[in-house]
Design an enzyme around this catalytic site. Structure first.
Site, short mmCIF file in Angstrom:
data_model
loop_
_atom_site.label_atom_id
_atom_site.label_comp_id
_atom_site.label_asym_id
_atom_site.label_seq_id
_atom_site.Cartn_x
_atom_site.Cartn_y
_atom_site.Cartn_z
N LYS A 1 0.84 -1.19 0.00
CA LYS A 1 0.00 0.00 0.00
C LYS A 1 0.88 1.25 0.00
O LYS A 1 2.07 1.17 0.36
CB LYS A 1 -0.94 -0.01 1.21
CG LYS A 1 -0.25 0.03 2.58
CD LYS A 1 -1.26 -0.08 3.70
CE LYS A 1 -0.57 0.08 5.06
NZ LYS A 1 -1.53 -0.11 6.18
N ASP B 1 -8.41 1.47 -0.08
CA ASP B 1 -8.26 2.05 1.25
C ASP B 1 -9.67 2.32 1.76
O ASP B 1 -10.66 2.25 1.02
CB ASP B 1 -7.43 3.33 1.19
CG ASP B 1 -6.70 3.62 2.50
OD1 ASP B 1 -7.04 3.00 3.52
OD2 ASP B 1 -5.80 4.48 2.51
N HIS C 1 -7.21 10.68 4.95
CA HIS C 1 -8.31 10.51 5.90
C HIS C 1 -9.14 11.79 6.00
O HIS C 1 -10.33 11.75 6.32
CB HIS C 1 -7.78 10.19 7.31
CG HIS C 1 -7.14 8.85 7.43
ND1 HIS C 1 -5.80 8.65 7.20
CD2 HIS C 1 -7.66 7.64 7.79
CE1 HIS C 1 -5.52 7.37 7.38
NE2 HIS C 1 -6.61 6.74 7.75
#
Length: 483
Positions: free
Chosen positions: A170, A254, A183
Site C-alpha cells: 500500500k 483504502d 483521511h
C-alpha cells in the site's frame, strides 16, 4: 437476499462498533460477506488476546471469513494497541538497511498474527516518503529512496507471507509525496509521468515480483495520469497495475469512509465507482458498517441496472476474493518467543548525537498532539521504559504548549532533563516550545520518536529512534542510561 446482493457482499469488508462481534456481522457472514477489518476501537484490552477472541468468533461464524488488521509494526499496531509494538517500524528497518532483518521482523509479526487468527495484514506500506511534510506516512515508510523502499518492501512481503498471512502493498500508486492526509481530504501529487514512474512505482513492482497477495489503493489524485483519485481510476488500477505491472491478486481499496473519496462521492457511490474502476475488495472503514453495507448493495445494484457497472466485473472481483479466502496457508506457528528481535533491531537503528549517559534519574517531558488516524491511540511513552530502568524522576506531559517551557525548566532545576517529541518540525507550537526549552536548558536531551528531522530544530545532545513503538522507546531509554 438476492443473488446480486450476495455477490456484492462477497466484495465487502466492513468494520463494526464495539469490542464484541455484533449480530449483524454474523448474519452478513452467513450471507456471503467477505470478512471484517478490526480497528483500534475494537481492541479495548489492547492485546493479541483481544484480536484472537474476535477472530475466533468471526471464524466460528464463517470459517473462510477474512479477518484483517493494519499491523505494520512500529507506530501502526493493532495486536499491541494498548502497549505499543514489540517491533520497530519501516523507517527504522529501512535505515538499518538489512533486508534479512526486515524479512525476519516481518515473519515474526506474521507468526503473531497467525496465532491471533488474522488472515490478511494491510502491510507493508511501500510508499516512498519523498516529502518530509507528509502528515500520514513518515516513519511508516522505509525511506525516501525508491530502490531501498523496493528492496525492503519485497523482503517484508516474503517474510510476512512465509507465515501464511496475506500481505498488502500500500498505498498504490503512492502516498509518500503528499502533504494532505487522505483521511481528511484529497491529496494531489502534481508531478510529470516520468517522475511518477521513477519515484512511486519501483516498490510496487518489487512487491508484485515478490508475490504480494493484495495491493491497496490510495485516495490520491495524480493529474498526470487521470482526473480522479487512484481508488476510482481504471487507468491506474487496470491499465497500469493489472496490465503493465502484471498484478493478478486482490485489489483492495483504502477505507471508503475516508474523506479522500467520501467527501465528493459518499461511501455507496465511491464503492460502485471503485468496483467499476477495477477494485475487488471494498474496505468500508472503521465506522459500524451495517448501514453502509446496505447502502452499498443498493447503489451497486443501481449501477448494474444502468449499465455503468457490468455484472461480469462483480463476478471477476468476487472470484479473486474467493481465491484469497480459500488459498493455501502455512501451518499456524507454535507458540514461541522471538526474544529481543524487535529490540535488537531498534537498538541497531537508533541514531545519537553528542549523547552521554544520564547522571541520574531524569525529568522526562513528552510533547503530545493527536496522532494521525492510521496510528490512532496506540500507546507510546519514553517515561515508561526509563522508569523500568530506574532512571525516571518524574514525567511531564505537554499539550498545546501547556505547561510552558519556563515552568518545566524551573521545576526540573538540578536534575537531568529529557524531551520526547514526535514530528515537532510539523507543529508550530511544538517547534517553538522545544526551541525555547533547549535555550533554557542547553543540556536537555532531545529524543525524536518520529522523523529524525526534529533533530535539526535544536543543537545539543539528541537521539533519534525513527519511531515510537515500545521497542524503539526501550532502545532510546537504554541509550540514555548508557546501555
Amino acid at each position: 437476499m438476492s443473488e446480486l446482493d450476495r455477490l456484492v457482499n462477497s466484495c465487502l469488508m466492513p468494520g463494526f462498533a464495539g469490542a464484541t462481534v455484533p449480530d449483524w456481522v454474523r448474519a452478513a457472514l452467513d450471507e456471503g460477506l467477505a470478512g471484517v477489518c478490526l480497528y483500534g476501537q475494537n481492541l479495548v484490552s489492547g492485546g493479541p488476546g483481544q484480536v484472537a477472541a474476535l477472530s475466533g468468533a468471526l471464524h466460528r461464524a464463517r470459517p473462510d471469513a477474512l479477518v484483517a488488521v493494519d499491523e505494520e509494526g512500529g507506530d501502526v499496531t493493532r495486536l499491541e494497541y494498548g502497549v505499543g509494538s514489540s517491533y520497530p517500524g519501516n523507517l527504522a528497518l529501512g535505515t538499518l538497511d538489512d533486508e534479512e532483518v526486515t524479512a525476519t521482523v516481518a515473519a515474526a509479526i506474521g507468526a503473531d498474527l497467525r496465532r491471533a487468527g488474522v488472515d490478511v495484514d494491510f502491510a507493508p506500506s511501500v510508499d516512498v516518503n519523498s516529502d518530509p511534510r507528509n502528515p500520514v506516512i513518515g516513519v511508516r515508510s522505509f525511506g525516501a529512496d525508491p530502490l531501498r523502499v523496493a528492496r525492503h518492501g519485497a523482503a517484508y512481503v516474503r517474510g510476512l507471507q512465509s507465515t501464511g498471512v496475506a500481505a498488502t502493498a500500500k498505498h498504490f500508486p503512492g502516498h509518500g509525496a503528499t502533504t494532505v492526509d487522505s483521511h481528511l481530504g484529497l491529496p494531489t501529487v502534481d508531478v510529470d509521468e516520468d517522475t511518477f514512474r521513477r519515484r512511486e512505482l519501483p516498490p510496487f513492482a518489487a512487491a508484485i515480483e515478490a508475490g504480494v497477495a493484495l495491493v491497496m489503493t490510495s485516495h490520491v489524485l495524480f493529474p498526470a495520469l487521470d482526473d480522479v483519485p487512484a481508488t476510482l481510476s481504471r487507468r491506474l488500477l487496470v491499465d497500469l497495475l493489472r496490465t503493465e505491472l502484471g498484478f493478478a491478486g486482490v485489489v483492495v481499496t483504502d477505507a471508503l469512509d475516508m474523506a479522500g473519496v467520501r467527501a465528493a462521492h459518499g461511501i455507496p457511490r465511491a464503492a460502485a465507482l471503485s468496483l467499476a474502476a477495477g477494485a475487488d475488495l471494498l474496505l468500508v472503514g472503521a465506522e459500524d458498517g451495517e448501514e453502509h453495507c446496505a447502502a452499498i448493495r443498493a447503489t451497486v445494484a443501481e449501477h448494474v441496472r444502468d449499465g455503468s457497472l457490468p455484472e461480469a466485473r462483480l463476478h471477476e472481483a468476487a472470484a479473486r476474493v474467493a481465491a484469497l479466502r480459500t488459498g493455501p496457508a502455512a501451518p499456524v506457528p507454535p507458540n514461541g518467543d522471538p526474544g529481543d528481535l524487535g529490540l535488537r533491531a531498534a537498538r541497531a537503528a537508533r541514531q545519537a548525537r553528542d549523547l552521554r549517559p544520564l547522571p541520574g534519574p531524569a525529568v522526562v517531558v513528552e510533547l503530545r498532539s493527536a496522532a494521525n488516524m492510521a496510528v490512532g491511540d496506540a500507546r507510546w511513552s519514553l517515561a515508561d521504559p526509563l522508569r523500568e530502568l530506574g532512571s525516571l524522576d518524574r514525567a511531564v506531559t505537554v499539550e498545546s504548549g501547556d505547561p510552558d517551557p519556563e515552568a518545566v525548566a524551573a521545576s526540573a532545576a538540578g536534575r537531568p532533563l529529557v524531551v520526547a517529541v514526535r514530528d515537532a518540525y510539523r507543529s508550530a507550537w511544538q517547534e517553538r516550545w522545544l526551541r525555547r526549552l533547549t535555550e533554557l536548558r542547553p543540556d536537555a536531551v532531545t529524543v525524536a520518536l518520529g522523523m529524525p528531522d526534529d533533530l535539526a530544530l535544536v543543537p545539543g545532545p539528541a537521539l533519534a529512534t525513527l519511531g515510537a513503538s515500545r521497542a524503539c522507546t526501550r532502545a532510546a531509554a537504554e541509550a540514555l542510561v548508557g546501555r
